[in-house]
Design a protein around this motif. Structure first.
Motif, mmCIF file in Angstrom:
data_model
loop_
_atom_site.group_PDB
_atom_site.id
_atom_site.type_symbol
_atom_site.label_atom_id
_atom_site.label_comp_id
_atom_site.label_asym_id
_atom_site.label_seq_id
_atom_site.Cartn_x
_atom_site.Cartn_y
_atom_site.Cartn_z
ATOM 1 N N THR B 19 0.829 -1.199 0.000
ATOM 2 C CA THR B 19 0.000 0.000 0.000
ATOM 3 C C THR B 19 0.870 1.258 0.000
ATOM 4 O OG1 THR B 19 -1.749 -1.197 1.130
ATOM 5 C CG2 THR B 19 -1.844 1.192 1.226
ATOM 6 N N LEU B 20 1.979 1.199 0.719
ATOM 7 C CA LEU B 20 2.883 2.351 0.723
ATOM 8 C C LEU B 20 3.375 2.646 -0.701
ATOM 9 C CD1 LEU B 20 5.038 1.896 3.947
ATOM 10 C CD2 LEU B 20 3.602 3.859 3.370
ATOM 11 N N ARG B 21 3.792 1.606 -1.388
ATOM 12 C CA ARG B 21 4.255 1.806 -2.767
ATOM 13 C C ARG B 21 3.110 2.253 -3.663
ATOM 14 N NH1 ARG B 21 8.448 -2.734 -1.884
ATOM 15 N NH2 ARG B 21 6.700 -4.168 -1.875
ATOM 16 N N TYR B 22 1.951 1.654 -3.439
ATOM 17 C CA TYR B 22 0.752 2.014 -4.213
ATOM 18 C C TYR B 22 0.422 3.500 -4.065
ATOM 19 C CZ TYR B 22 -4.332 2.333 -5.003
ATOM 20 O OH TYR B 22 -5.582 2.716 -5.394
ATOM 21 N N GLU B 26 0.538 6.339 -6.998
ATOM 22 C CA GLU B 26 -0.671 7.091 -7.324
ATOM 23 C C GLU B 26 -0.486 8.592 -7.126
ATOM 24 O OE1 GLU B 26 -3.637 5.874 -8.567
ATOM 25 O OE2 GLU B 26 -2.451 4.074 -8.878
ATOM 26 N N GLY B 27 0.659 8.958 -6.610
ATOM 27 C CA GLY B 27 0.908 10.385 -6.423
ATOM 28 C C GLY B 27 0.324 10.938 -5.135
ATOM 29 N N ARG B 64 -9.432 8.764 -5.414
ATOM 30 C CA ARG B 64 -9.488 9.747 -6.494
ATOM 31 C C ARG B 64 -9.501 11.178 -5.960
ATOM 32 N NH1 ARG B 64 -13.084 9.176 -11.369
ATOM 33 N NH2 ARG B 64 -13.610 7.246 -10.301
ATOM 34 N N GLU B 65 -10.357 11.396 -4.941
ATOM 35 C CA GLU B 65 -10.439 12.754 -4.395
ATOM 36 C C GLU B 65 -9.221 13.091 -3.538
ATOM 37 O OE1 GLU B 65 -12.924 16.196 -4.013
ATOM 38 O OE2 GLU B 65 -14.180 14.514 -3.394
ATOM 39 N N VAL B 70 -4.594 16.305 -2.362
ATOM 40 C CA VAL B 70 -3.145 16.350 -2.167
ATOM 41 C C VAL B 70 -2.513 17.319 -3.173
ATOM 42 C CG1 VAL B 70 -1.083 14.967 -2.623
ATOM 43 C CG2 VAL B 70 -2.838 14.128 -1.047
ATOM 44 N N SER B 71 -3.014 17.288 -4.394
ATOM 45 C CA SER B 71 -2.429 18.189 -5.394
ATOM 46 C C SER B 71 -2.730 19.648 -5.039
ATOM 47 C CB SER B 71 -2.944 17.845 -6.796
ATOM 48 O OG SER B 71 -4.275 18.288 -6.952
#
Lengths: 138, 138
Positions: B19-22, B26-27, B64-65, B70-71
Motif C-alpha cells: 500500500t505504501l508503494r501504491y 498514485e501520487g 481519487r479525491e 493532495v495536489s
DNA sequence: CCTTGACTTAGAGTGCACTCGAAGAGTTAC
DNA sequence: GTAACTCTTCGAGTGCACTCTAAGTCAAGG
C-alpha cells in the motif's frame, strides 16, 4: 392487497431493483411470491425483511455473514445464542468504527478551522500573506 | 538519521508495504528518497504525510479525491478556499455516517437485548419455550 | 398487428482499494 | 561463491457488493 411491484419496493426501500433481486438470489430474502404474470409481488413482511437486511448491512456485516445470520434466523430459536455471539462481534466492531469516526471528525474540524483562519487573515490583511506557511500538522 | 525502511515504515504505520508503494505510485505521497542500494528511506516527514493520508482516507474520501486534495495542498496557499470546500463536503457526509451508525448501534443493542431476554427466559423456565415466537420487528 | 415498456433469467462487467506475482538486482550468511 | 533474503518495477489478480446486459416473455396502447 398492498403488495408492491419490484419498482415500488425499490423506490420505497431506497435500493435498486437489481439489488433486490440480488439479495433474493443470494438467499438473503425469502423467495418473493410472483403474480399471474410472473412478476414479483412484495408484501409488507418482505419489506420489513429488507429493512432488517439494510440495518444488518449498516452494522458493517458483509454479505457472507448476513447469509449465515439469516440462515440462523430461519433455523429457529435454538440458534439464538449463536446469533447473539455474532451480533456482539459486530457491536464491538461498530463501536470501534464510531470511535475512529470521532477522531476523523476532529481531524476535519481542526483542518477546516485552521484553513478558515488563514482565509480570514488573508481577507483582513491582504498584504501579510507571504509569511503563512506552517501547515497544521494534525 | 532516523530514516526507516519500507518494512519499518509499514510496521509503524499499520499499513502494508504494498500500500505504501501504491500510494506513492498514485501520487498521494511525494517520491520517497532512495538510499545507495535503491531502497526507499522514509523520513519522519514522510510518515507524517502517510498519517495525514490515513486520516483523510478515514473521513470516507476516496483515493481519487485524495489525489485531488493532495495536489491542492502541494499547489500552495491559493488553493485553501477550495480545500475548505472539499473538507466541508466530507464533514457533512461523515456526520451523516455517524448518525446512521448510531441508529445501527441501537439496532444491535435492541436485538441483543431481545435475544438475551429470550435466553434468560429459557434458562429460567426450560419448559415454557414453545410459546416464544414473536421476533422483535425492529 | 405492432411497438413500447416493464418484467423475467443467467451470467458477465464495473469500480474500488488494495494485493500479489514475476523477474531481476543487490546485500548478508555460511 | 552461492544460497537465501529483501528490495525494486510493472502489471496482473483479488474480493466485495453491486450493477448491468442480453435474450426472452408478456400486457397495454394506438
Amino acid at each position: 392487497m398492498t403488495e408492491l411491484t419490484i419498482d415500488q419496493a425499490a423506490e420505497r426501500m431506497g435500493i435498486s431493483k437489481h439489488t433486490l433481486r440480488y439479495y433474493e438470489r443470494e438467499g438473503l430474502l425469502p423467495e418473493i411470491a410472483k403474480g399471474a404474470n410472473g412478476h414479483r409481488r412484495y408484501t409488507e413482511e418482505d419489506l420489513g425483511w429488507v429493512k432488517f437486511l439494510q440495518l444488518l448491512r449498516g452494522t458493517g456485516m458483509p454479505i457472507r455473514e448476513m447469509k449465515h445470520f439469516v440462515s440462523l434466523t430461519w433455523a429457529g430459536d435454538h440458534t439464538i445464542a449463536e446469533r447473539v455471539e455474532v451480533l456482539e462481534r459486530y457491536r464491538v466492531a461498530l463501536a470501534a468504527r464510531m470511535e475512529a469516526d470521532r477522531e476523523h471528525m476532529q481531524f476535519l474540524n481542526h483542518k477546516i478551522d485552521y484553513y478558515s483562519g488563514v482565509l480570514e487573515l488573508e481577507n483582513a490583511t491582504p498584504d501579510a500573506v507571504a509569511g503563512e506557511r506552517a501547515e497544521a500538522r494534525l
